[in-house]
Structure formats: C-alpha cells, structure tokens
Design a protein around this motif. Structure first.
Motif, PDB file in Angstrom:
ATOM      1  N   ALA A   1      -2.461  -0.102  10.112  1.00  0.00           N
ATOM      2  CA  ALA A   1      -1.767  -0.208   8.833  1.00  0.00           C
ATOM      3  C   ALA A   1      -0.578  -1.143   8.936  1.00  0.00           C
ATOM      4  CB  ALA A   1      -1.314   1.172   8.358  1.00  0.00           C
ATOM      5  N   VAL A   2       0.190  -1.037  10.027  1.00  0.00           N
ATOM      6  CA  VAL A   2       1.347  -1.923  10.220  1.00  0.00           C
ATOM      7  C   VAL A   2       0.882  -3.375  10.346  1.00  0.00           C
ATOM      8  CG1 VAL A   2       3.199  -2.529  11.831  1.00  0.00           C
ATOM      9  CG2 VAL A   2       2.802  -0.132  11.220  1.00  0.00           C
ATOM     10  N   ALA A   3      -0.196  -3.614  11.090  1.00  0.00           N
ATOM     11  CA  ALA A   3      -0.703  -4.974  11.256  1.00  0.00           C
ATOM     12  C   ALA A   3      -1.159  -5.561   9.919  1.00  0.00           C
ATOM     13  CB  ALA A   3      -1.860  -4.985  12.256  1.00  0.00           C
ATOM     14  N   MET A   4      -1.853  -4.754   9.118  1.00  0.00           N
ATOM     15  CA  MET A   4      -2.337  -5.247   7.825  1.00  0.00           C
ATOM     16  C   MET A   4      -1.191  -5.455   6.835  1.00  0.00           C
ATOM     17  SD  MET A   4      -6.013  -3.303   7.334  1.00  0.00           S
ATOM     18  CE  MET A   4      -5.354  -1.648   7.546  1.00  0.00           C
ATOM     19  N   ALA A   5      -0.217  -4.553   6.833  1.00  0.00           N
ATOM     20  CA  ALA A   5       0.928  -4.705   5.951  1.00  0.00           C
ATOM     21  C   ALA A   5       1.723  -5.956   6.311  1.00  0.00           C
ATOM     22  CB  ALA A   5       1.822  -3.471   6.016  1.00  0.00           C
ATOM     23  N   SER A   6       1.868  -6.204   7.617  1.00  0.00           N
ATOM     24  CA  SER A   6       2.563  -7.406   8.065  1.00  0.00           C
ATOM     25  C   SER A   6       1.852  -8.667   7.591  1.00  0.00           C
ATOM     26  CB  SER A   6       2.667  -7.398   9.593  1.00  0.00           C
ATOM     27  OG  SER A   6       3.259  -8.579  10.071  1.00  0.00           O
ATOM     28  N   ALA A   7       0.511  -8.665   7.691  1.00  0.00           N
ATOM     29  CA  ALA A   7      -0.258  -9.817   7.210  1.00  0.00           C
ATOM     30  C   ALA A   7      -0.117  -9.993   5.705  1.00  0.00           C
ATOM     31  CB  ALA A   7      -1.729  -9.654   7.592  1.00  0.00           C
ATOM     32  N   ALA A   8      -0.138  -8.881   4.961  1.00  0.00           N
ATOM     33  CA  ALA A   8      -0.009  -8.955   3.507  1.00  0.00           C
ATOM     34  C   ALA A   8       1.372  -9.473   3.096  1.00  0.00           C
ATOM     35  CB  ALA A   8      -0.267  -7.590   2.882  1.00  0.00           C
ATOM     36  N   PHE A   9       2.420  -9.061   3.811  1.00  0.00           N
ATOM     37  CA  PHE A   9       3.767  -9.550   3.514  1.00  0.00           C
ATOM     38  C   PHE A   9       3.870 -11.053   3.772  1.00  0.00           C
ATOM     39  CE2 PHE A   9       5.600  -5.144   3.830  1.00  0.00           C
ATOM     40  CZ  PHE A   9       6.182  -5.159   2.571  1.00  0.00           C
ATOM     41  N   ARG A  10       3.274 -11.525   4.867  1.00  0.00           N
ATOM     42  CA  ARG A  10       3.352 -12.948   5.188  1.00  0.00           C
ATOM     43  C   ARG A  10       2.546 -13.796   4.223  1.00  0.00           C
ATOM     44  NH1 ARG A  10       2.836 -11.002  10.526  1.00  0.00           N
ATOM     45  NH2 ARG A  10       0.642 -11.608  10.599  1.00  0.00           N
ATOM     46  N   ALA A  11       1.490 -13.205   3.634  1.00  0.00           N
ATOM     47  CA  ALA A  11       0.638 -13.944   2.694  1.00  0.00           C
ATOM     48  C   ALA A  11       0.920 -13.490   1.269  1.00  0.00           C
ATOM     49  CB  ALA A  11      -0.828 -13.733   3.042  1.00  0.00           C
ATOM     50  N   VAL A  12       2.189 -13.455   0.913  1.00  0.00           N
ATOM     51  CA  VAL A  12       2.589 -12.888  -0.371  1.00  0.00           C
ATOM     52  C   VAL A  12       1.969 -13.633  -1.550  1.00  0.00           C
ATOM     53  CG1 VAL A  12       4.694 -14.288  -0.522  1.00  0.00           C
ATOM     54  CG2 VAL A  12       4.606 -12.066  -1.685  1.00  0.00           C
ATOM     55  N   ALA A  13       1.667 -14.916  -1.371  1.00  0.00           N
ATOM     56  CA  ALA A  13       1.127 -15.698  -2.481  1.00  0.00           C
ATOM     57  C   ALA A  13      -0.395 -15.649  -2.556  1.00  0.00           C
ATOM     58  CB  ALA A  13       1.578 -17.154  -2.364  1.00  0.00           C
ATOM     59  N   SER A  14      -1.037 -14.971  -1.609  1.00  0.00           N
ATOM     60  CA  SER A  14      -2.497 -14.945  -1.600  1.00  0.00           C
ATOM     61  C   SER A  14      -3.045 -14.113  -2.758  1.00  0.00           C
ATOM     62  CB  SER A  14      -3.008 -14.361  -0.278  1.00  0.00           C
ATOM     63  OG  SER A  14      -4.409 -14.167  -0.323  1.00  0.00           O
ATOM     64  N   ARG A  15      -4.097 -14.613  -3.390  1.00  0.00           N
ATOM     65  CA  ARG A  15      -4.699 -13.858  -4.486  1.00  0.00           C
ATOM     66  C   ARG A  15      -5.500 -12.675  -3.983  1.00  0.00           C
ATOM     67  NH1 ARG A  15     -10.055 -16.222  -6.608  1.00  0.00           N
ATOM     68  NH2 ARG A  15     -10.976 -17.300  -4.841  1.00  0.00           N
ATOM     69  N   PHE A  16      -5.732 -12.595  -2.663  1.00  0.00           N
ATOM     70  CA  PHE A  16      -6.475 -11.472  -2.098  1.00  0.00           C
ATOM     71  C   PHE A  16      -5.559 -10.443  -1.447  1.00  0.00           C
ATOM     72  CE2 PHE A  16      -9.630 -15.000  -1.795  1.00  0.00           C
ATOM     73  CZ  PHE A  16     -10.507 -14.508  -2.736  1.00  0.00           C
ATOM     74  N   GLY A  17      -4.255 -10.609  -1.596  1.00  0.00           N
ATOM     75  CA  GLY A  17      -3.337  -9.670  -0.974  1.00  0.00           C
ATOM     76  C   GLY A  17      -3.508  -8.247  -1.468  1.00  0.00           C
ATOM     77  N   ALA A  18      -3.892  -8.082  -2.745  1.00  0.00           N
ATOM     78  CA  ALA A  18      -4.060  -6.742  -3.312  1.00  0.00           C
ATOM     79  C   ALA A  18      -5.128  -5.953  -2.564  1.00  0.00           C
ATOM     80  CB  ALA A  18      -4.419  -6.831  -4.791  1.00  0.00           C
TER      81      ALA A  18
END
Length: 415
Positions: free
Chosen positions: A138-155
C-alpha cells in the motif's frame, strides 16, 4: 550524450524490451503458480469437507491464499504498467514485491494452520505478517500515485491503496474472532469482517481495475468518463464500508442499512462505464463472459445484503443471513473474477512471443463457454436451494468447471 544511428537505437531498445519481457515472464510463472496452487488446495479442501455452508478453512484457503496473492501480484503489475515513471521497482526486477509475497504467504500459512487448531499465538503472528506485507505494498502504491499526480490512471491505484487499508482492518476483525470476543459481539464482528474483506479489499480492487481492464478484455476503447466515474465512486464505496462497520459495532441496524445503500450508489457509479463498454462491444470470449457474470453476482450480493439488513429483526439475524449468502457471493464473484482475469492475463505475461501467447490462450479457452455455463448454473442451484442433493449437485458442477480451469492453467504455465 552519445548519439546512435537510428537503426542501432531501435535494435538496442528492442533488446531492452525483450529482456524486460523475459524477466517479467520469469517472475509471473512462479508467482501465478502459487495462486494456482491455492486454487487446487481450495478444491481439495472442498472435496474433503463436503459441507454447506462451507467451513472456515475452505473459505480462507481461497480468500487469504488464492485471492489475496492474486490481488497483490496483479495490483503491482497494473500500478507499474499505468504509472511506469512513478514506480521505482517493477514486478519483474524489484526485490520489494517478492519479499512482500514471501512474508504474506508465511502469514497465510500460519493463520491457516493455527486457527483450526485454536493456537492464538500463530493466528496473531500470521495476521501481523499479512498486515506487514499488504501495508508495504500500500505504501509503495500510494507513493507511486503521489508522484504521478497528473496521471489520468491515478484513481485506479487509489482504489488499490484504499482496499489494502480496509484489508488491514478486516484482518484485525478476523484475528479478534479467532482469539475470542464476547458472545454478544461475535456476530457483529463477523459481519464487519465480511464487509471489510469482501466489499472492501476484494470489491474495491475489482471496481478500480475494471475501468481499464474490461476494455482490454473486450478489445475495445475505453468509454468517455470512465476515469471520472472511478474518482466519484471511490469515496462513496469507502465511506459505505466504514460507516457499515461502525454501525455494526455500534449495533445500529439503520446506520448499516444507510451505509449499504451508499455503497450501492457508489458501486453503480463505478460500474456504469462497465455497462456502457459491454453495450459498445458485447462479451464473447470465455474471459469476458466470466468477468461479466462475476459482476452480475456482485450486484446480486449487494442486493442480498441490503435486503437482509432491511428485513432482519436485529444485527444477529443479519449476520446469520450473511453467513448463508457469502459462500455463493464469493464463489460467483471472486472466483470468477480471478479465473476470468487469469484466462486473459496469463498468455500476455508468460512470454515466448505472439505465437506461444496465442497457443496458451487457446489452451485456456478450451471448452471455455461450456465451463462458464456449467459454473454459473451450478451456483444458481446453490443460491436458490437450502441444502441437500440440489446444493451438492450445484457445488459439484461449479467445482468441476474450476478444476478444469486449474488443469488448463497448469498446462499453460508449464509451456
């Protein structure tokens, strides 16, 4: 910066991509063999127990073993695929995921061996390992989602993070049940355990993934508004689960009913693009038919949950009703999602080039439509009967279809 001729650059990139594919295949073959092993163990336990409703061991061999391993493996795969620049380690080459899976399975085996023998220390240790492994992912995925804040697939990745957090709570509830809770609390804690694990951990993962996976399986484009629907559905579903658990622990049936209704609204919002995609291109392959049928069972399970909580005299009655419909919900929804997803994904990730991929796909699709029909017909018998010969026949039919898939998947992985 060194400049290469165009042809050499293409060749160099091609060699790099081939190396990545070989590494990915080398990772996915043993990882998914573990999932297949748990599926086979599920069938073995089912044949040994032959009981309705299924006993604790059967349910947890599948949910903790097969389903949880598959979720950890494939959410990491999709996170890396959707957010490649924000993910530091891939599923194929990073050390973090294999270590997490090792810890996860040590915890799963500890729980499976300790709980039936009433060894609380083993259950607690196993639960701690499961939570540590899932929390790391979960921490690894959350970190990736934070770094890719502009990605349309972040949700999509935030669905995975939220599902993992709910699993931690679900494991805590399950551990409390195994260690022992006061009799007045046991039925409500059990219902909370189901809510967090089935409608939280598993359902949120599926709702998030289907936004991008369903169009891939149908070989069509993603419909407009799918990302918006996912972003709107997630908070409603998470709030629905958390409020339902709060209502269960507070012994307030009306709060639980309102929370289930909120969750259903969120699920409908999240599945609306799923329905539009199916209208755009009807499912025909075995994988697509299984995924479509799984969603139908999920909707039926939500309707059953709302109906039971409204009709129950109290939450003890509701918990008893949950224990009766959860077996067919888990089998119809979770088993079919897992089998349908593996049917599509295994030929893609196991490597060997397009020709071997098509051969593996042909293996996994053998008598596929017949297996889908047999599986769902068997579950209909189970869901609409109260035991006896009809229920046994239904389980036998569904089990035969699942056993056939296990054999075909083993052949596909070995080739």
């Amino acid at each position: 910066m060194q400049v290469y001729p165009r042809g050499r650059l293409v060749a160099r990139n091609g060699e790099q991509m081939s190396a990545i594919r070989r590494s990915r295949a080398a990772w996915h073959r043993p990882a998914n063999a573990v999932v297949l092993g748990y599926l086979c163990a599920t069938l073995g336990v089912a044949a040994y127990e032959r009981s309705w409703p299924p006993q604790w061991l059967l349910t947890h061999v599948f949910l903790l073993g097969a389903a949880t391993n598959a979720i950890v493996i494939w959410t990491a795969h999709f996170t890396t695929t959707l957010l490649p620049h924000a993910t530091r380690a891939t599923a194929a080459s990073g050390w973090a995921l294999p270590v997490s899976l090792g810890v996860l399975n040590a915890g799963v085996l500890s729980v499976l061996l300790s709980a039936p023998r009433d060894v609380p220390a083993g259950v607690i240790a196993g639960a701690a390992m499961i939570c540590a492994a899932v929390l790391a992912r979960a921490v690894a995925m959350a970190s990736a989602a934070f770094r890719a804040v502009a990605s349309r697939f972040g949700a999509v990745v935030w669905f995975y993070v939220a599902a993992a957090v709910l699993l931690l709570l679900g494991v805590a509830a399950g551990t409390a049940l195994a260690v022992g809770v006061p009799m007045a609390w046991s039925s409500r804690v059990y219902a909370a355990h189901v809510e967090l694990n089935v409608f939280g951990w598993i359902s949120l993962t599926v709702l998030g993934t289907q936004a991008i996976f369903w169009p891939m399986v149908l070989r069509t484009r993603m419909v407009a508004g799918a990302q918006v629907a996912a972003r709107q559905a997630l908070p409603m579903c998470v709030a629905g689960v958390l409020i339902a658990v709060t209502g269960l622990l507070a012994n307030n049936r009306f709060v639980v009913a309102a929370a289930v209704a909120l969750y259903i609204v969120g699920a409908i919002r999240g599945l609306e693009p799923f329905a539009r995609t199916a209208v755009q291109r009807a499912p025909r392959s075995p994988a697509a038919l299984m995924l479509g049928a799984a969603v139908c069972w999920f909707v039926a399970g939500l309707a059953a949950e709302l109906g039971k909580v409204v009709a129950a005299n109290d939450l003890n009655d509701f918990a008893a009703a949950v224990s009766r419909f959860v077996p067919w919900l888990v089998t119809g929804f979770v088993v079919q999602v897992l089998v349908g997803a593996l049917t599509y994904l295994l030929p893609v990730v196991l490597g060997g080039g397009p020709l071997r991929g098509r051969r593996r796909a042909a293996i996994l699709d053998r008598v596929g439509v017949l297996r889908v029909v047999a599986f769902n017909a068997g579950l209909l018998l189970v869901a609409t009967s109260d035991g006896g010969v009809v229920t046994s026949a239904g389980w036998a039919l569904a089990g035969a279809a699942l056993a056939a898939f296990c054999v075909l998947a083993a052949v596909a992985i070995a080739r």
